[in-house]
Design an enzyme around this catalytic site. Structure first.
Site, PDB file in Angstrom:
ATOM      1  N   GLY A 144       0.969  -1.208  -0.049  1.00 48.96           N
ATOM      2  CA  GLY A 144      -0.230   0.121   0.060  1.00 48.96           C
ATOM      3  C   GLY A 144       0.949   1.041   0.038  1.00 48.96           C
ATOM      4  CB  CYS A 179       4.945   2.428   7.449  1.00 50.20           C
ATOM      5  SG  CYS A 179       4.391   4.012   6.476  1.00 50.20           S
ATOM      6  CG  LEU A 180       6.613   1.236   1.356  1.00 52.84           C
ATOM      7  CD1 LEU A 180       6.058   1.334   0.019  1.00 52.84           C
ATOM      8  CD2 LEU A 180       7.703  -0.076   1.389  1.00 52.84           C
ATOM      9  CG  HIS A 191      -0.930   1.395   7.340  1.00 50.10           C
ATOM     10  ND1 HIS A 191      -0.003   1.156   8.352  1.00 50.10           N
ATOM     11  CD2 HIS A 191      -0.237   2.426   6.418  1.00 50.10           C
ATOM     12  CE1 HIS A 191       1.348   1.507   7.998  1.00 50.10           C
ATOM     13  NE2 HIS A 191       1.137   2.252   6.687  1.00 50.10           N
ATOM     14  CD  GLU A 192      -1.105   2.695   2.612  1.00 52.36           C
ATOM     15  OE1 GLU A 192      -0.982   3.670   2.425  1.00 52.36           O
ATOM     16  OE2 GLU A 192      -0.746   1.592   3.102  1.00 52.36           O
ATOM     17  CD  GLN A 243       3.418   5.818   2.463  1.00 50.01           C
ATOM     18  OE1 GLN A 243       2.263   5.380   1.967  1.00 50.01           O
ATOM     19  NE2 GLN A 243       4.592   5.039   3.132  1.00 50.01           N
TER      20      GLN A 243
HETATM   21 NI    NI Z   1       2.365   3.431   5.420  1.00 54.52          NI
END
Ligand code: NI
Length: 170
Positions: A46, A94-95, A136-137, A51
């Site tokens: 995701g 998370c990225l 989360h997103e 981000q």
């Molecule tokens: Ni994330």
């Protein structure tokens, strides 16, 4: 399509509340394609527009497993309209918080209203990993990271590890 740079916490853009998308045009299509390409490359399941430094309410998700055909979801202006009372605890990453993971408790299921890249309205009900990922997103669009849902102590441990990793790279 282009791979964009993913912002790493703590970055001020990750803390902003993103604006709703108003124009469903070629530019939005390109943004969503870039987000997918960036997410696949990372790799992740995701990614939210903030981000990659774009403060708009847009999210991409793909939960297809390795070896399965891609199943991208392009989600614009999402709104969670229902949460289950039942909560579950699952590990999240998370990225924007590379290599950091923690158990987070959230509702087990949600209902989501959203638009696609052409502005068409959709609603879906999700549980399990998809419900987790969507929550989360959508949090990212409100400037919330998964560490913000942990105790201050656990959050500080992760943020210190990130700072240490950043110093090691510098
Ligand atoms: Ni994330």
């Amino acid at each position: 399509m282009a791979v964009r740079r993913i912002l790493i916490a703590p970055h001020p853009l990750l803390k902003l509340k993103a604006r709703p998308v108003e124009r469903f045009d070629e530019e939005l299509s390109r943004l969503l394609d870039d987000m997918l390409e960036t997410m696949y490359r990372a790799p992740g399941i995701g990614l939210a527009a903030p981000q990659i430094g774009v403060s708009l309410r847009a999210v991409v998700v793909d939960l297809a497993k390795e070896g399965e055909p891609r199943a991208p979801l392009r989600i614009v202006n999402p709104e969670i309209t229902w949460y289950s009372d039942e909560l579950v605890t699952m590990e999240e990453g998370c990225l924007s918080l590379p290599e950091q993971f923690a158990e987070v408790t959230r509702p087990r299921a949600v209902r989501l209203r959203y638009r696609d890249e052409r502005g068409g309205e959709h609603e879906l009900e999700a549980e399990g990993l998809l419900a987790r990922c969507l929550q989360h997103e959508v949090d990212h669009l409100d400037g919330i990271l998964f560490v913000d849902r942990l105790s201050p102590l656990k959050r500080n441990i992760i943020m210190r590890k990130l700072a240490k990793a950043r110093r090691a790279r510098a």
